[in-house]
Enzyme design. Structure first.
Site, PDB file in Angstrom:
ATOM      1  N   ARG A   1      94.034 105.876  17.665  1.00 51.02           N
ATOM      2  CA  ARG A   1      93.770 105.502  16.271  1.00 51.02           C
ATOM      3  C   ARG A   1      94.355 106.509  15.290  1.00 51.02           C
ATOM      4  O   ARG A   1      94.735 106.149  14.176  1.00 51.02           O
ATOM      5  CB  ARG A   1      92.250 105.392  16.126  1.00 51.02           C
ATOM      6  CG  ARG A   1      91.691 105.082  14.800  1.00 51.02           C
ATOM      7  CD  ARG A   1      91.729 103.600  14.534  1.00 51.02           C
ATOM      8  NE  ARG A   1      90.880 103.270  13.391  1.00 51.02           N
ATOM      9  CZ  ARG A   1      91.221 103.534  12.141  1.00 51.02           C
ATOM     10  NH1 ARG A   1      92.356 104.116  11.868  1.00 51.02           N
ATOM     11  NH2 ARG A   1      90.411 103.202  11.151  1.00 51.02           N
TER      12      ARG A   1
ATOM     13  N   ARG B   1      85.793 102.316  19.179  1.00 53.14           N
ATOM     14  CA  ARG B   1      85.540 103.749  18.999  1.00 53.14           C
ATOM     15  C   ARG B   1      84.659 104.407  20.053  1.00 53.14           C
ATOM     16  O   ARG B   1      84.567 105.617  20.098  1.00 53.14           O
ATOM     17  CB  ARG B   1      84.941 103.982  17.598  1.00 53.14           C
ATOM     18  CG  ARG B   1      85.967 103.819  16.497  1.00 53.14           C
ATOM     19  CD  ARG B   1      85.314 103.722  15.140  1.00 53.14           C
ATOM     20  NE  ARG B   1      84.497 102.520  15.081  1.00 53.14           N
ATOM     21  CZ  ARG B   1      83.888 102.073  13.993  1.00 53.14           C
ATOM     22  NH1 ARG B   1      83.970 102.743  12.864  1.00 53.14           N
ATOM     23  NH2 ARG B   1      83.188 100.971  14.023  1.00 53.14           N
TER      24      ARG B   1
ATOM     25  N   ASP C   1      92.087  91.875  13.997  1.00 57.86           N
ATOM     26  CA  ASP C   1      90.847  91.708  13.247  1.00 57.86           C
ATOM     27  C   ASP C   1      90.832  90.322  12.606  1.00 57.86           C
ATOM     28  O   ASP C   1      91.891  89.747  12.333  1.00 57.86           O
ATOM     29  CB  ASP C   1      90.704  92.774  12.163  1.00 57.86           C
ATOM     30  CG  ASP C   1      89.256  92.872  11.690  1.00 57.86           C
ATOM     31  OD1 ASP C   1      88.465  93.579  12.347  1.00 57.86           O
ATOM     32  OD2 ASP C   1      88.904  92.209  10.692  1.00 57.86           O
TER      33      ASP C   1
ATOM     34  N   ARG D   1      84.441  93.400  21.197  1.00 55.58           N
ATOM     35  CA  ARG D   1      84.888  94.697  20.668  1.00 55.58           C
ATOM     36  C   ARG D   1      85.099  95.730  21.780  1.00 55.58           C
ATOM     37  O   ARG D   1      84.833  96.922  21.589  1.00 55.58           O
ATOM     38  CB  ARG D   1      83.864  95.263  19.656  1.00 55.58           C
ATOM     39  CG  ARG D   1      83.722  94.444  18.390  1.00 55.58           C
ATOM     40  CD  ARG D   1      84.765  94.875  17.385  1.00 55.58           C
ATOM     41  NE  ARG D   1      84.561  94.223  16.115  1.00 55.58           N
ATOM     42  CZ  ARG D   1      83.988  94.795  15.064  1.00 55.58           C
ATOM     43  NH1 ARG D   1      83.568  96.041  15.137  1.00 55.58           N
ATOM     44  NH2 ARG D   1      83.852  94.130  13.950  1.00 55.58           N
TER      45      ARG D   1
END
Ligand code: CP3
Length: 348
Positions: A45, A36, A82, A32
């Site tokens: 985003r 964020r 994803d 990941r």
């Protein structure tokens, strides 16, 4: 498996480790790594109306893939996408709710609402993303594609969301094993074709994420994780005999040995609860290993982080090792801690 320290053979250190070569310092990437915790990710985003839209817009997904490479120069770059694009391409409704995680229309014991085979056309933006990233990456960076393992993806398809102990999919596997087997078989076929298409589009290697391996009994682990993942790996190798494939069976305990010995994986990902000395003696003797820093130690930082990084590197210096976290990086991680980690792993 080679245990010698060799000069790089492909010009990509991470790919060399996946071929069984030991490197002087372990190559590093982070699960990941686009996410964020990075201010530039949060900014990017805002240009997408939702998370799936983000994944399906090649210019945005390619930029998200490149951000951590530009900032940290990781040895591995993972495609931004994803695992749940596979159910989406099988016709199940998938949505990501802000702050709540994924939501799917649960399957309710039947495959009747799904397509017979994966719609790879629907995933064409993913392959276009791969094409764009491939030409932008430094030559020494290994480009990683991925998919979820069938059990992990099936668990979302059955429950419709993440659940703490996977009760819906575990119950389905006991009450209606024939249904679960059909779903798993569909995911084996879909994942094999999807990974092959990612290789065709330009990735150097792939990782299969079994995030929910730890919820299975030992029999369940063999039937619902090891067996289907082995079939995916064999299916990919039937077309690409040299395909490099990392299998991450999170929280599988001694199952990491089975993952290394019985699936054909090129390397095995270790979660942070895995004892590294045990893994050195019982897993790394079979296959190269990847891992396994606790993501929360990377949030905390400081001396304890440094000591733990050194311990992991020292222990796994016995053989081929890729440095990574034991699961995905969390949004609270200070970006400067990641910079410190990369420097330390590289001995700078
Ligand atoms: O590693 C990377 O940088 C590549 C991209 C990637 C994402 N998800 C992006 C993402 C990868 C490899 C995944 C895999 C994935 N997705 C897994 C397996 C790995 C694991 O973490 O166990 C799973 C179980 C999922 C399903 C999923 N996707 C969940 C549970 C969530 C919500 C969790 C959360 O943090 O909100 C997602 C959304 C998601 N996938 C985000 C990212 C960056 C956050 C979404 C956002 O930006 O709002």
């Amino acid at each position: 498996m080679s245990d010698k320290i060799t000069g790089t053979t492909t010009g990509k250190p991470l790919l060399d480790v996946l071929s069984g070569h030991k490197t002087a310092r372990p190559p590093i990437w982070i699960m990941r790594q686009a996410g964020r915790y990075l201010p530039e990710y949060r900014e990017l985003r805002t240009q997408a109306k939702n998370f799936l839209d983000f994944c399906y817009r090649p210019e945005l997904a390619a930029e998200a893939t490149m951000q951590p490479i530009r900032r940290y120069g990781f040895d591995g770059s993972i495609l931004f996408s994803d695992i749940l694009v596979v159910p989406d391409a099988l016709g199940q409704k998938v949505a990501f709710m802000e702050g709540e995680g994924p939501r799917l229309d649960p399957l309710n014991g039947s495959l009747s609402g799904l397509k017979d085979e994966i719609d790879l056309e629907k995933l064409s933006p993913v392959f276009e993303t791969i094409d764009r990233v491939k030409s932008a990456l430094p030559a020494s960076t290994t480009f990683l594609g991925f998919c979820g393992a069938p059990w992990t993806v099936a668990s979302y398809m059955v429950a419709g969301k993440g659940t703490p102990e996977l009760a819906p999919s575990r119950l389905a596997s006991y009450r209606d094993p024939a249904f679960m087997q059909k779903l798993i078989d569909l995911l084996v076929e879909s994942s094999t074709r999807y990974l092959l298409k990612q290789f065709e589009a330009g990735v150097d290697a792939v990782q299969i994420f079994e995030s929910f391996a730890g919820a299975l009994t030992s029999d369940g682990f063999r039937r619902w994780s090891i067996e289907p993942v082995s079939r995916i790996i064999a299916g990919v190798r039937a077309v690409r005999p040299d395909a490099k494939i990392i299998f991450f069976a999170r929280n599988s305990g001694s199952g990491h040995i089975i993952a290394a010995r019985d699936t054909g994986a090129s390397a095995v990902g270790l979660d942070w609860s895995t004892d590294e000395e045990w893994a050195r003696d019982h897993v790394q003797t079979i296959r190269p290993v990847q891992g396994n820093l606790d993501p929360l130690l990377l949030v905390a930082g400081g001396e304890a982080l440094d000591r733990r990084i050194d311990k992991i590197i020292d222990t796994f210096s016995a053989g081929p090792h890729i440095f990574n976290l034991g699961h995905g990086i969390v949004p609270e991680t200070p970006p400067e801690h990641v910079a410190r980690l990369v420097k330390r792993v590289r001995g700078e």
